[in-house]
Design a protein around this motif. Sequence first.
Motif, PDB file in Angstrom:
ATOM      1  N   UNK A  38      32.185  24.721 -20.819  1.00 21.65           N
ATOM      2  CA  UNK A  38      31.780  24.786 -22.025  1.00 21.65           C
ATOM      3  C   UNK A  38      32.175  26.079 -22.720  1.00 21.65           C
ATOM      4  N   UNK A  39      32.932  26.202 -23.611  1.00 26.43           N
ATOM      5  CA  UNK A  39      33.445  27.549 -24.097  1.00 26.43           C
ATOM      6  C   UNK A  39      34.081  27.526 -25.353  1.00 26.43           C
ATOM      7  N   UNK A  40      34.464  28.791 -25.931  1.00 25.97           N
ATOM      8  CA  UNK A  40      35.125  28.843 -26.927  1.00 25.97           C
ATOM      9  C   UNK A  40      36.062  30.256 -26.699  1.00 25.97           C
ATOM     10  N   UNK A  41      37.443  30.269 -27.386  1.00 26.13           N
ATOM     11  CA  UNK A  41      38.129  31.261 -26.929  1.00 26.13           C
ATOM     12  C   UNK A  41      38.677  31.822 -28.439  1.00 26.13           C
ATOM     13  N   UNK A  42      38.503  33.237 -28.539  1.00 28.55           N
ATOM     14  CA  UNK A  42      39.224  33.794 -29.900  1.00 28.55           C
ATOM     15  C   UNK A  42      40.074  34.914 -29.288  1.00 28.55           C
ATOM     16  N   UNK A  43      41.096  35.435 -30.248  1.00 24.39           N
ATOM     17  CA  UNK A  43      42.113  36.459 -29.830  1.00 24.39           C
ATOM     18  C   UNK A  43      42.399  37.155 -31.012  1.00 24.39           C
ATOM     19  N   UNK A  44      42.794  38.195 -30.855  1.00 23.34           N
ATOM     20  CA  UNK A  44      43.428  39.410 -32.056  1.00 23.34           C
ATOM     21  C   UNK A  44      44.409  40.379 -31.360  1.00 23.34           C
ATOM     22  N   UNK A  45      45.347  40.610 -32.137  1.00 25.19           N
ATOM     23  CA  UNK A  45      46.047  41.849 -31.758  1.00 25.19           C
ATOM     24  C   UNK A  45      45.758  42.946 -32.613  1.00 25.19           C
ATOM     25  N   UNK A  53      43.188  41.566 -27.718  1.00 28.98           N
ATOM     26  CA  UNK A  53      42.032  41.302 -27.066  1.00 28.98           C
ATOM     27  C   UNK A  53      41.529  39.913 -27.290  1.00 28.98           C
ATOM     28  N   UNK A  54      40.812  39.503 -26.149  1.00 24.64           N
ATOM     29  CA  UNK A  54      40.408  38.027 -26.084  1.00 24.64           C
ATOM     30  C   UNK A  54      38.771  37.892 -25.996  1.00 24.64           C
ATOM     31  N   UNK A  55      38.085  37.016 -26.844  1.00 24.73           N
ATOM     32  CA  UNK A  55      36.587  36.975 -26.612  1.00 24.73           C
ATOM     33  C   UNK A  55      36.426  35.624 -26.162  1.00 24.73           C
ATOM     34  N   UNK A  56      35.619  35.450 -25.087  1.00 20.76           N
ATOM     35  CA  UNK A  56      35.219  33.975 -24.418  1.00 20.76           C
ATOM     36  C   UNK A  56      33.582  34.005 -24.819  1.00 20.76           C
ATOM     37  N   UNK A  57      33.387  32.943 -25.597  1.00 24.73           N
ATOM     38  CA  UNK A  57      32.007  32.602 -25.842  1.00 24.73           C
ATOM     39  C   UNK A  57      31.502  31.572 -25.023  1.00 24.73           C
ATOM     40  N   UNK A  58      30.587  31.719 -24.129  1.00 23.98           N
ATOM     41  CA  UNK A  58      30.005  30.721 -23.190  1.00 23.98           C
ATOM     42  C   UNK A  58      28.610  29.933 -23.767  1.00 23.98           C
ATOM     43  N   UNK A  59      28.500  28.875 -23.310  1.00 24.15           N
ATOM     44  CA  UNK A  59      27.112  28.234 -23.804  1.00 24.15           C
ATOM     45  C   UNK A  59      25.922  28.248 -22.739  1.00 24.15           C
ATOM     46  N   UNK A  60      26.358  28.795 -21.584  1.00 18.51           N
ATOM     47  CA  UNK A  60      25.311  29.065 -20.555  1.00 18.51           C
ATOM     48  C   UNK A  60      25.244  30.248 -20.061  1.00 18.51           C
ATOM     49  N   UNK A  61      24.347  30.871 -19.695  1.00 20.18           N
ATOM     50  CA  UNK A  61      24.038  32.166 -19.383  1.00 20.18           C
ATOM     51  C   UNK A  61      24.776  32.574 -17.961  1.00 20.18           C
ATOM     52  N   UNK A  62      24.582  31.662 -16.907  1.00 15.31           N
ATOM     53  CA  UNK A  62      25.037  31.816 -15.821  1.00 15.31           C
ATOM     54  C   UNK A  62      26.457  31.466 -15.500  1.00 15.31           C
ATOM     55  N   UNK A  63      27.295  31.178 -16.717  1.00 18.83           N
ATOM     56  CA  UNK A  63      28.654  31.096 -16.633  1.00 18.83           C
ATOM     57  C   UNK A  63      29.442  32.453 -16.760  1.00 18.83           C
ATOM     58  N   UNK A  64      28.795  33.248 -17.084  1.00 20.74           N
ATOM     59  CA  UNK A  64      29.272  34.741 -17.442  1.00 20.74           C
ATOM     60  C   UNK A  64      29.897  34.981 -16.185  1.00 20.74           C
ATOM     61  N   UNK A  92      23.225  43.642 -27.083  1.00 23.79           N
ATOM     62  CA  UNK A  92      23.961  42.446 -26.602  1.00 23.79           C
ATOM     63  C   UNK A  92      24.299  42.494 -25.088  1.00 23.79           C
ATOM     64  N   UNK A  93      24.178  41.415 -24.470  1.00 29.84           N
ATOM     65  CA  UNK A  93      24.793  41.301 -22.944  1.00 29.84           C
ATOM     66  C   UNK A  93      26.193  40.651 -22.964  1.00 29.84           C
ATOM     67  N   UNK A  94      26.891  41.523 -22.733  1.00 25.70           N
ATOM     68  CA  UNK A  94      28.213  41.096 -22.685  1.00 25.70           C
ATOM     69  C   UNK A  94      29.016  41.939 -21.441  1.00 25.70           C
ATOM     70  N   UNK A 139      26.913  32.230 -26.470  1.00 29.55           N
ATOM     71  CA  UNK A 139      26.995  31.936 -27.492  1.00 29.55           C
ATOM     72  C   UNK A 139      25.760  32.436 -28.649  1.00 29.55           C
ATOM     73  N   UNK A 140      24.315  32.306 -27.649  1.00 32.61           N
ATOM     74  CA  UNK A 140      23.310  32.902 -28.397  1.00 32.61           C
ATOM     75  C   UNK A 140      23.402  34.341 -28.891  1.00 32.61           C
ATOM     76  N   UNK A 141      23.945  35.200 -27.992  1.00 31.11           N
ATOM     77  CA  UNK A 141      24.241  36.586 -28.544  1.00 31.11           C
ATOM     78  C   UNK A 141      25.394  36.744 -29.333  1.00 31.11           C
ATOM     79  N   UNK A 142      26.387  35.965 -29.027  1.00 27.59           N
ATOM     80  CA  UNK A 142      27.715  36.060 -30.088  1.00 27.59           C
ATOM     81  C   UNK A 142      27.025  35.818 -31.529  1.00 27.59           C
ATOM     82  N   UNK A 143      26.194  34.908 -31.891  1.00 24.00           N
ATOM     83  CA  UNK A 143      25.686  34.352 -33.109  1.00 24.00           C
ATOM     84  C   UNK A 143      25.212  35.758 -33.887  1.00 24.00           C
TER      85      UNK A 143
END
Length: 674
Positions: free
Chosen positions: A42-49, A75-86, A114-116, A151-155
């Motif tokens: 479960x994820x979402x991906x965002x990107x930018x130049x 840059x690519x940002x991956x937001x995950x729904x579960x902490x152990x998916x990092x 922020x934990x990233x 996702x919690x910290x991304x919020x």
Amino acid sequence: MEESERFIFTKEELTERVQVSPVVESDLKQIISDRMEQCGLYFRVFSRIKTATSMARKFEQKEYGGERRIQDLVGVRINLYFDDDVEICRHIMEQTFEVVDWSTSERNEDEFKPIKLNGVFRLPEYLKEEISADTWEMGIDDTFEVQIKTMFFEGWHEIEHDMRYKGEELWVNYSGFSRYLNSILATLELCDKSMVTLFEDLGHTLYKDGRWSDMIKSHFRVKMSDTSLYPEVQELLDSDSENGSKLAKKLYKTKRIVLIDQLLKRSRRVPINVNTIIALLNEEVLHDGRLTAIFRKRDVYNDGREESLAESRHYELRPLTRQTVFQMCTEVDGSRISDAAADVGVIFDACVEQIYGWIVKKYGPLFKDMPARPTTYHADILAYHVAVNLDRQKKRMNMHVRHMDPDVGGRIWYSEASLLIAEEKFPPKVYLNVSNGYAEAKRDDRPEREGAGTFFSYPGYYKLIADGIGIFNSIPCSNRRRIIREEGLPVLEAAMQDPNRNFPIVVIVSKADGDGMMDEDWLGAFRVSDFTRTVWRYAHVLTCYEDVGRKLLEHLRQTSAFLPDAKTHIPSEGRGYFPARDIPSEGRGCRPARDIPRLYIFWPGGAVDDFGPEDVENSSFGRHLEARGDARTYDIVRGGQAFYHKIVTDLRDWNVSADMWDGFQLEIMTEIPG
């Protein structure tokens, strides 16, 4: 670090030299999304130049130099729904790209932040080729950055970043509020941990209750289709549990990373459901012959595979329509190479080297048999095509290349060029014709022609020839600011009336300030030097003082090519010819001083645009900014900056729409004329 060792570049330098094809960002995002979906996370991906403005600010604020370079051009940002998916996501990235470095925010008992997880990876070679070669001379590394967080910290991360990290002064002497924010962050971290604990506890309860399918869904927490467990497998797990072998317990004890690894190893994406999960884990962990027999009989990895869109779609074939994004017919004069000495043979050979070298660099990885040195060569691989006809004896070269757009289905990009020595001229001259563009089928949901500002681009070999060899279009082409003196007026007037001119001529007439320098404050943020560097490969930019400008305009008004009845007038708002009331003429006196300064564009063919301070001040222009998440921000600029964008857009629109070919268009889709 010594100041001389630091990388310091302006926004304008970065804009000019750092060119990143959109395919770099889109391909990286697609590769990562495909791998994550293959694993069912479960994820979402965002990107930018990274924008030129952002890079310039980073060079100014931080010390970059030597081996230390900007590493997050993309840059690519991956937001995950579960902490152990990092950590699982980290593993997937390491299996997909070449790792340069990892860094993570530290957790300690006194502070919450922020934990990233940040990863820096080497750009795939084929994507690096889609970035201008000048980029690597601008303090930028051939890498991209991936940020991984939940996702919690991304919020709340963006708010915390702007209001706390960048706004430390807000919290000085207000420790109570800072502590309050820490407690909120601690709650979010607890939510991340609690979500994983919840599903683990639920999975254990389901295991004890013998609900094998639900246990698998809760324990492995991957996206799976709603498929029932095979009855034979259900029966085997039930009976085995009663007999003490406990296959189900082994399934429950298997870590999620084992399943992810098995999914990653598959050469083809398999449907993810309770049956395929057990089948995959049986191959890696259980090694139970009874399960193997069941899954082989069931053809488990094809059971539930959905028909792909490509297998079911019917494509309506439509004719392709060509759209030009850059064109030019110009003389190559060799003014930028020291050994030319007016020798057209040397100039011709230098151009051949640049054109063919560009083809080899861009298409050589696809066509392995392409000779490294310039020669006649033809090759096709599906939608990729290269055709070069080189006749050194006749001093002629024609080329056509094309490739499919990796991001837009049905769009084919092409570039065509002809190079020849005109022996009939005295002295002989080298001429280069270039056409860059794309072809695609007309669609009902797309405008017949999209704006030049979207796609305008000249091919790399044209840039190499203009920058390294030198071009001449009625007057020499220069990327430096030029001031016209009175003795240069005859040459300029002749260029304006040259029927073979394909460069618009921009003339900026300004007054002198108190120190005798040219006063250009009326242009505001329109900086002439930056403007020149932007457009010099397809337009001339000249400046002059008021007295010289008035003499130029008076002479031109008396020239028939610039009278109001000229047939080449281009009708549009603000575009026309010198009205008699504005231009000084014999017996009428000079125009009032308030009518200077002005900016004029002398278009090939005779039309003229006339702009004054009021046009600059009242100008507005809408422009796109960098992507933020899944939206693209839009900005309205006004004044000199807006006027700058307007004039650049006008010049580019003219280039792509003009008839430069005197009745002959390089209509070469399959063959090159000899």
